[in-house]
Design an enzyme around this catalytic site. Sequence first.
Site, short mmCIF file in Angstrom:
data_model
loop_
_atom_site.label_atom_id
_atom_site.label_comp_id
_atom_site.label_asym_id
_atom_site.label_seq_id
_atom_site.Cartn_x
_atom_site.Cartn_y
_atom_site.Cartn_z
N HIS A 1 -4.37 11.53 1.11
CA HIS A 1 -3.17 10.82 0.65
C HIS A 1 -3.34 10.47 -0.82
O HIS A 1 -3.09 11.32 -1.67
CB HIS A 1 -2.85 9.60 1.53
CG HIS A 1 -4.04 8.87 2.08
ND1 HIS A 1 -4.99 8.27 1.28
CD2 HIS A 1 -4.41 8.64 3.36
CE1 HIS A 1 -5.89 7.68 2.05
NE2 HIS A 1 -5.58 7.89 3.31
N ARG B 1 -9.47 8.26 -0.36
CA ARG B 1 -10.59 8.67 0.48
C ARG B 1 -11.15 9.98 -0.02
O ARG B 1 -10.47 10.72 -0.75
CB ARG B 1 -10.13 8.79 1.94
CG ARG B 1 -9.91 7.41 2.59
CD ARG B 1 -9.55 7.56 4.06
NE ARG B 1 -9.64 6.28 4.76
CZ ARG B 1 -8.66 5.40 4.83
NH1 ARG B 1 -7.49 5.64 4.24
NH2 ARG B 1 -8.81 4.25 5.49
N GLY C 1 1.06 -1.50 4.24
CA GLY C 1 1.52 -0.18 3.86
C GLY C 1 2.26 0.53 4.97
O GLY C 1 3.46 0.77 4.89
N HIS C 2 1.55 0.89 6.04
CA HIS C 2 2.12 1.75 7.07
C HIS C 2 3.41 1.18 7.65
O HIS C 2 4.45 1.86 7.70
CB HIS C 2 1.09 1.99 8.17
CG HIS C 2 1.56 2.90 9.26
ND1 HIS C 2 1.62 4.27 9.11
CD2 HIS C 2 2.03 2.63 10.51
CE1 HIS C 2 2.08 4.81 10.23
NE2 HIS C 2 2.34 3.84 11.08
N ASN D 1 0.85 -1.18 0.00
CA ASN D 1 0.00 0.00 0.00
C ASN D 1 0.89 1.25 0.00
O ASN D 1 1.72 1.42 0.91
CB ASN D 1 -0.90 -0.02 1.24
CG ASN D 1 -1.95 1.07 1.24
OD1 ASN D 1 -1.65 2.21 0.91
ND2 ASN D 1 -3.16 0.73 1.63
N HIS E 1 -5.73 3.31 -1.38
CA HIS E 1 -7.02 3.50 -0.70
C HIS E 1 -7.38 4.98 -0.74
O HIS E 1 -7.14 5.72 0.22
CB HIS E 1 -6.92 3.00 0.74
CG HIS E 1 -8.22 2.93 1.46
ND1 HIS E 1 -8.49 1.98 2.43
CD2 HIS E 1 -9.34 3.68 1.37
CE1 HIS E 1 -9.71 2.17 2.90
NE2 HIS E 1 -10.25 3.20 2.27
N GLU F 1 -8.80 0.03 -2.80
CA GLU F 1 -9.66 -0.13 -1.62
C GLU F 1 -10.50 1.11 -1.40
O GLU F 1 -10.08 2.22 -1.74
CB GLU F 1 -8.80 -0.34 -0.37
CG GLU F 1 -7.91 -1.55 -0.37
CD GLU F 1 -7.10 -1.68 0.90
OE1 GLU F 1 -6.62 -2.79 1.16
OE2 GLU F 1 -6.97 -0.68 1.64
N HIS G 1 -3.85 -5.03 7.79
CA HIS G 1 -3.97 -3.99 8.82
C HIS G 1 -3.06 -4.33 9.98
O HIS G 1 -3.28 -5.27 10.73
CB HIS G 1 -5.40 -3.80 9.34
CG HIS G 1 -5.61 -2.43 9.93
ND1 HIS G 1 -6.06 -1.36 9.19
CD2 HIS G 1 -5.37 -1.94 11.17
CE1 HIS G 1 -6.12 -0.28 9.96
NE2 HIS G 1 -5.70 -0.61 11.16
N ASP G 2 -2.00 -3.53 10.12
CA ASP G 2 -1.03 -3.63 11.20
C ASP G 2 -0.18 -4.89 11.16
O ASP G 2 0.50 -5.23 12.15
CB ASP G 2 -1.70 -3.50 12.58
CG ASP G 2 -2.21 -2.08 12.84
OD1 ASP G 2 -1.81 -1.16 12.10
OD2 ASP G 2 -3.00 -1.89 13.79
N THR H 1 -8.09 5.63 9.71
CA THR H 1 -7.74 4.43 8.98
C THR H 1 -8.89 3.45 9.14
O THR H 1 -9.81 3.68 9.93
CB THR H 1 -6.43 3.83 9.52
OG1 THR H 1 -6.03 2.72 8.70
CG2 THR H 1 -6.59 3.36 10.96
N ARG I 1 3.95 18.53 1.53
CA ARG I 1 4.80 19.62 1.06
C ARG I 1 4.31 20.24 -0.25
O ARG I 1 4.70 21.34 -0.62
CB ARG I 1 6.23 19.07 0.87
CG ARG I 1 7.29 20.10 0.50
CD ARG I 1 7.55 21.08 1.64
NE ARG I 1 8.61 22.03 1.28
CZ ARG I 1 9.89 21.90 1.57
NH1 ARG I 1 10.30 20.83 2.26
NH2 ARG I 1 10.77 22.80 1.22
#
Length: 237
Positions: free
Chosen positions: A50, A45, A213-214, A7, A43, A70, A190-191, A100, A18
Amino acid sequence: MTKLSVNVNKIAVLRNSRGGNLPDVVRAACDVERFGADGITVHPRPDARHIRYADVRDLKRAVRTELNVEGNPIPSFVDLVCEVLPAQVTLVPDAPDAITSNAGWDTVANRAFLTDVAARFREKGIRVSLFVDPDPAMVAGARACGADRVELYTEAYARNYRTGREEAVAAYVAAAEEARRQGLGLNAGHDLNLENLRYFAERIPWLDEVSIGHALICDALYYGLENTVALYRRCLE
């Protein structure tokens, strides 16, 4: 081997903070593919904080593996997906102000809605995955909605991993077994990270794909992007 879809939302967060086009999201996605990822996930939104809809269009032209888009199937998202035609769409019940993803679908209560949306995407040749909690009833409900896959929401597993990984993964194994009984493909996300990913994949060896991703982008700050992709792939071997 379970596929790794990266992701790239967090790369877009850095760019947007920036202005301009540094870092370049499309270039980063292409590099991630070149470093060994099996797919790219985005993903978008509604607030475009992002990934933007324009990014999805640009990535569709550039990605050579699988593009997974997503999001909550609001009308603008549905139109975007039908325009771009990614390999996979993952439907997530995000509230507009969600930081999230924080819950899976109630596939029973939302059956009529999800059935209609899934049918529209499948008519376009797009694989449909539904984001669900590790509940066999919700997995069975996804099959009734016409989904091709489910993505198990793994936040609870990650949160409880250190205090008891066997107990943490138990509900996910049960949900994964239900997916297999229902003839559904199986994703997870997720995580998930370098600490907990290997055990999850070992306990559910028929897992098709993880979307990360994160944690991966955070690890890349220390290990470098190419090395980090290799480290995550090694967890899945």
